[in-house]
Every structure is written in structure tokens, then in C-alpha cells.
Design an enzyme around this catalytic site. Structure first.
Site, PDB file in Angstrom:
ATOM      1  N   HIS A 160       0.841  -1.201   0.000  1.00 33.39           N
ATOM      2  CA  HIS A 160       0.000   0.000   0.000  1.00 33.39           C
ATOM      3  C   HIS A 160       0.873   1.247   0.000  1.00 33.39           C
ATOM      4  O   HIS A 160       1.708   1.446   0.888  1.00 33.39           O
ATOM      5  CB  HIS A 160      -0.919  -0.010   1.229  1.00 33.39           C
ATOM      6  CG  HIS A 160      -1.940  -1.094   1.158  1.00 33.39           C
ATOM      7  ND1 HIS A 160      -2.345  -1.837   2.240  1.00 33.39           N
ATOM      8  CD2 HIS A 160      -2.632  -1.576   0.082  1.00 33.39           C
ATOM      9  CE1 HIS A 160      -3.261  -2.713   1.850  1.00 33.39           C
ATOM     10  NE2 HIS A 160      -3.452  -2.584   0.542  1.00 33.39           N
ATOM     11  N   GLU A 163       1.854   3.673   2.938  1.00 30.47           N
ATOM     12  CA  GLU A 163       2.388   3.068   4.160  1.00 30.47           C
ATOM     13  C   GLU A 163       3.917   3.085   4.122  1.00 30.47           C
ATOM     14  O   GLU A 163       4.590   2.058   4.052  1.00 30.47           O
ATOM     15  CB  GLU A 163       1.779   1.668   4.310  1.00 30.47           C
ATOM     16  CG  GLU A 163       0.266   1.770   4.463  1.00 30.47           C
ATOM     17  CD  GLU A 163      -0.474   0.435   4.394  1.00 30.47           C
ATOM     18  OE1 GLU A 163       0.176  -0.623   4.416  1.00 30.47           O
ATOM     19  OE2 GLU A 163      -1.723   0.474   4.312  1.00 30.47           O
ATOM     20  N   HIS A 287       2.826  -3.748   6.844  1.00 31.28           N
ATOM     21  CA  HIS A 287       1.839  -2.708   6.516  1.00 31.28           C
ATOM     22  C   HIS A 287       1.826  -1.733   7.683  1.00 31.28           C
ATOM     23  O   HIS A 287       2.530  -1.890   8.656  1.00 31.28           O
ATOM     24  CB  HIS A 287       0.432  -3.322   6.367  1.00 31.28           C
ATOM     25  CG  HIS A 287       0.207  -4.095   5.123  1.00 31.28           C
ATOM     26  ND1 HIS A 287      -0.585  -3.646   4.105  1.00 31.28           N
ATOM     27  CD2 HIS A 287       0.648  -5.315   4.728  1.00 31.28           C
ATOM     28  CE1 HIS A 287      -0.630  -4.535   3.120  1.00 31.28           C
ATOM     29  NE2 HIS A 287       0.115  -5.576   3.476  1.00 31.28           N
ATOM     30  N   GLU A 361       1.153  -5.001  11.055  1.00 31.98           N
ATOM     31  CA  GLU A 361       0.722  -3.607  10.922  1.00 31.98           C
ATOM     32  C   GLU A 361       1.553  -2.784  11.887  1.00 31.98           C
ATOM     33  O   GLU A 361       1.423  -2.907  13.108  1.00 31.98           O
ATOM     34  CB  GLU A 361      -0.765  -3.473  11.263  1.00 31.98           C
ATOM     35  CG  GLU A 361      -1.693  -4.271  10.359  1.00 31.98           C
ATOM     36  CD  GLU A 361      -2.178  -3.484   9.155  1.00 31.98           C
ATOM     37  OE1 GLU A 361      -1.630  -2.391   8.883  1.00 31.98           O
ATOM     38  OE2 GLU A 361      -3.107  -3.970   8.489  1.00 31.98           O
TER      39      GLU A 361
END
Ligand code: 0X9
Ligand code: ZN
Length: 427
Positions: A160, A163, A287, A361
Site C-alpha cells: 500500500h 504506508e 503494513h 501492521e
């Protein structure tokens, strides 16, 4: 006059994706996360930034706000809290992206590492993005040019675009391993016994767009030929692709658009094809944001038949991370939390290849940054706390490396796959 029109139409052409999809009218909103509004929120197909402490944060368009109002779902606009304190996003040190890597900076730094440590590091171009940028892997091992009978692991970053920290953590992992190989016995043991592949930037086109045009850009730069741009690269993998419309979207304007079929995107084909040549024992895909360790399944709320071992490894990583800066990354099954995903990386690497697979994450954490985006000064603390977890996973791969019979299968696949293009370091 004609010249002016030509210039104007050129500018419109260049700015097409910006005008078509977003501008400055987006707001960051916070919604209280509860089970009652879960289904309704999933149906709205909102652009979810992160979940934190019982709240979800969303990049909302004016239409999203109208839809929320229509459903009587309360929200708070918190855009003002989500920009770096003193500087604007685009004026941080040393250029548009400061200490975070752009595509060319990453290319330069990967090549420099391979140049400085040619015995243990190689840069390999595993495929091209839609806009013809190279997708680079840093391969780290002793006898790095040889196919040895040893364990193998892969770390991925930046599916992404927005990010940015997810490029830095795998890049710094590679840097740490090669720079400490000669002096740290534990690093030497890991590198000697494992073939470590690091792909810090799966989505180079999107990253560049996020740096130069629109900080919140998430997808790749696919022209969907209908006025919209981008496929969500973390919805384009082939396992349970398009399983339902909750975990991904068939709508090309959506931030979680899955594309017209599985593996349509060249960036994801590159990852898939690398798996065709290697027998990885584990995968991490970095991420942000949310500060959590997620494991399959993501496409369903149900647990897999490997729930125990997936949790055990994830929880061990969580403990190791906490021991560094005190920050807690909970280990959770992805689909059991707030939202479902289908066609994501880890469901595919676990479902298709059967290996322990984690989405990590990364933070922010308000205790450090005080805002949404990570500051440049957060890069090292976040890397430092992720390092022992990555080293643990490499060791786990070495400890569980299967017997000789598995190895011979690896060699067969290696011969059948297409050749990787090795980029020799620039001198
Ligand atoms: O939605 C994603 O692709 C990832 N989260 S992010 O905020 N970085 O976009 C991973 C989600 C993991 N899977 C599930 N929650 N099911
Ligand atoms: Zn992401």
C-alpha cells in the site's frame, strides 16, 4: 491560444488520477467501533486507515460523510490531528519524503548494500511494475549466488503506497543483517543457514504517487479505463480471490478494488513467480497502521486448522517486540477482528503454500508521534522493536527446515521457473 490549450490538456492528462479520485476534500474521521455498526460500515466500502483502541479511522470523501449521516452513524472529524506537528507532510527534511525512501533512493541504497557486501547480498529484479519500475529483492545468504540446501524466508513491504514505514522496516532488516554479518555471531548463524529474501517495495508506482501527488494514495497505478485508477495489491492474490464483496470490492473506484481477476497486477505476479522458484518457510508482509500482528485467515472469521501454531509464533513475536520499547502488538487472527479481506498476501501464502504468514501492521502510537503519520524520528524505534521478531522468524525457519526430500523438490521447481534477473551492484 492553441498552445495554451495543449499545455492545459497536458496538465489535465497528468493530473487525471488526482482529479478523478481525490483532492483536498477528504477528511480523516473517527468512528466508534462496535458490533452494531459493523455490517453497515462494511457495506459502505470506506477507506479504512487503521483500528486503534476501540476506534476506526477512515479517509472519508464528502459522499462518505453523506452516507454515514444517512445511516445515522456518528463520527468525529479529526483531520487536524493527523498531520506532522510542525512541518507539513510535504516539507519534511530532505525532500518530499524526508528520511523515508523514494523508489530511486531505495534502488540506490540496495545496490550500495550489495556492492559493499557482495559475499552475502545480492539485488535481484523480480519483475516490473505497471509503470516499468523494477521490483527489487535483496537476497541475503552466505554463498549468496548459489542454490544451497537451506531454509528460506521472505519479508515484503509496501503493498500500500501510503504506508511508507513499511518500506523502511524490511530495508533496515536487510541492512542490519549484512552490516553485522562479520561481527555478530548470531547474525552470522542466521545468514549462513537461511536464504533471506527482502522485497521492501512491492508497489513502487503507488509510492511515487503518494510522495509527489497524494499522500493517502493506497493502490497501484492501474488505469481501470473507466475514469478510475488503481487496484488494491493486497486484494489481488489468487487464494479465495473475490470470495465476497465484504473483503474486497468489484467496484474499480473502491480503495479495496480487487481487479478484474486474480493476479492481474504485475507487481503481484512478481511475488507469485518468486514463490514458483523458492520454497519459503515463512512470510511477513509489513503494513501500517494499527500496531498488530495478523495471521490467516482473513477471508473468513473462522480459524484455520493451524490456528495454534500461527498464534504461537505470532505471540512469540509480539513478546519480543514488546521487550524493546514496551509497545504491544497484539497477535490476532485477521478475519476475527473488525474486517475481512480476500485476495490478500497472507491468505495466499498460507492457503496455497502452507507456510506461517503474518501481516505486521506497524504503528503509529500516539505516545511517540502524537499524530497519524510516522515522523522520521519514529523510523528507527519502529525498526528496532521489529528486529527481534524478524530474527526469531528466520531462526524458526532454520529450526523447522524439512528433510532432504523437501529439498529435492525445491531443486526441481528452481529449474522449471523462469530465470530471475540479477542486477549487479553499481560500482
Ligand atoms: O486491509 C489490508 O489490506 C491490510 N490492512 S491495511 O490497513 N494496511 O490496509 C491488512 C488487513 C489484514 N486482514 C484483515 N484484517 N482481515
Ligand atoms: Zn496496508
Amino acid at each position: 491560444m492553441k498552445n495554451i490549450l495543449i499545455v492545459l490538456s497536458f496538465i489535465c492528462f497528468i493530473l487525471g488520477p488526482i482529479d478523478a479520485q481525490h483532492s483536498t476534500d477528504r477528511e480523516i474521521i473517527r468512528i466508534d467501533k462496535n458490533q452494531e455498526n459493523r455490517e453497515e460500515l462494511l457495506e459502505l466500502n470506506l477507506d479504512l486507515l487503521m483500528e486503534k483502541e476501540g476506534n476506526i479511522y477512515i479517509v472519508a470523501s464528502p459522499n462518505d460523510l453523506i452516507a454515514l449521516d444517512a445511516k445515522n452513524i456518528p463520527y468525529d472529524i479529526e483531520s487536524h490531528k493527523f498531520y506532522p506537528r510542525e512541518q507539513g507532510v510535504f516539507t519534511i527534511q530532505s525532500g518530499a519524503n524526508g528520511d523515508f525512501h523514494s523508489y530511486t533512493e531505495l534502488e540506490r541504497d540496495l545496490m550500495a548494500l550489495a556492492d559493499a557486501y557482495p559475499d552475502v547480498a545480492q539485488v535481484i529484479d523480480i519483475g516490473d511494475s505497471l509503470e516499468q519500475r523494477n521490483i527489487y529483492a535483496l537476497r541475503i545468504s552466505d554463498n549468496v549466488g548459489l542454490q544451497e540446501n537451506e531454509a528460506s524466508v521472505i519479508f515484503l513491504g509496501c503493498h500500500h503506497a501510503r504506508e511508507w514505514i513499511s518500506v523502511e522496516v524490511p530495508y533496515l532488516l536487510g541492512k542490519y543483517l549484512v552490516e553485522n554479518y562479520g561481527t555478530d555471531a548470531e547474525v552470522k548463524r542466521l545468514v549462513d543457514n537461511c536464504d533471506i529474501w527482502i522485497v521492501p517495495l512491492v508497489n513502487p508506482d503507488g509510492l511515487e504517487y503518494s510522495i509527489h501527488f497524494y499522500r493517502y494514495w493506497r493502490k497501484n497505478m492501474r488505469n481501470n479505463e473507466d475514469g478510475t485508477y488503481g487496484v488494491d495489491l493486497n486484494r489481488n492474490y489468487g487464494y479465495k480471490w473475490g470470495w465476497d464483496n465484504l473483503g474486497s470490492s468489484p467496484n474499480s473506484a473502491s480503495e479495496v478494488y480487487r481487479g478484474t481477476g486474480p493476479f492481474t497486477e504485475p507487481e503481484i505476479q512478481a511475488v507469485r513467480d518468486l514463490f514458483g522458484q523458492k520454497n519459503f518457510q515463512a512470510l511477513v508482509s509489513y503494513h501500517n497502521y494499527s500496531q498488530v500482528i495478523l495471521y490467516p485467515w482473513g477471508f473468513t472469521e473462522e480459524a484455520s486448522d493451524k490456528e495454534d501454531i500461527l498464534f504461537e509464533i505470532g505471540d512469540k513475536m509480539s513478546q519480543l517486540m514488546k521487550s524493546v520499547n514496551g509497545r504491544y502488538y497484539a497477535a490476532e487472527r485477521a478475519g476475527a477482528g473488525f474486517y475481512l479481506t480476500n485476495g490478500d498476501t497472507t491468505d495466499w501464502s498460507f492457503g496455497e503454500h502452507g507456510i506461517p504468514s503474518y501481516t505486521i501492521e506497524l504503528p503509529p502510537d500516539s505516545r511517540i508521534t502524537g499524530e497519524f503519520f510516522n515522523a522520521e524520528s519514529d523510523i528507527l524505534p519502529i525498526f528496532n522493536e521489529n528486529l527481534p521478531a524478524a530474527l526469531y522468524l528466520i531462526d524458526w525457519c532454520i529450526q523447522t527446515y524439512p528433510s532432504q526430500s523437501h529439498t529435492s523438490q525445491s531443486h526441481t521447481r528452481q529449474q522449471q521457473g523462469k530465470s530471475l534477473r540479477i542486477r549487479y551492484p553499481v560500482t
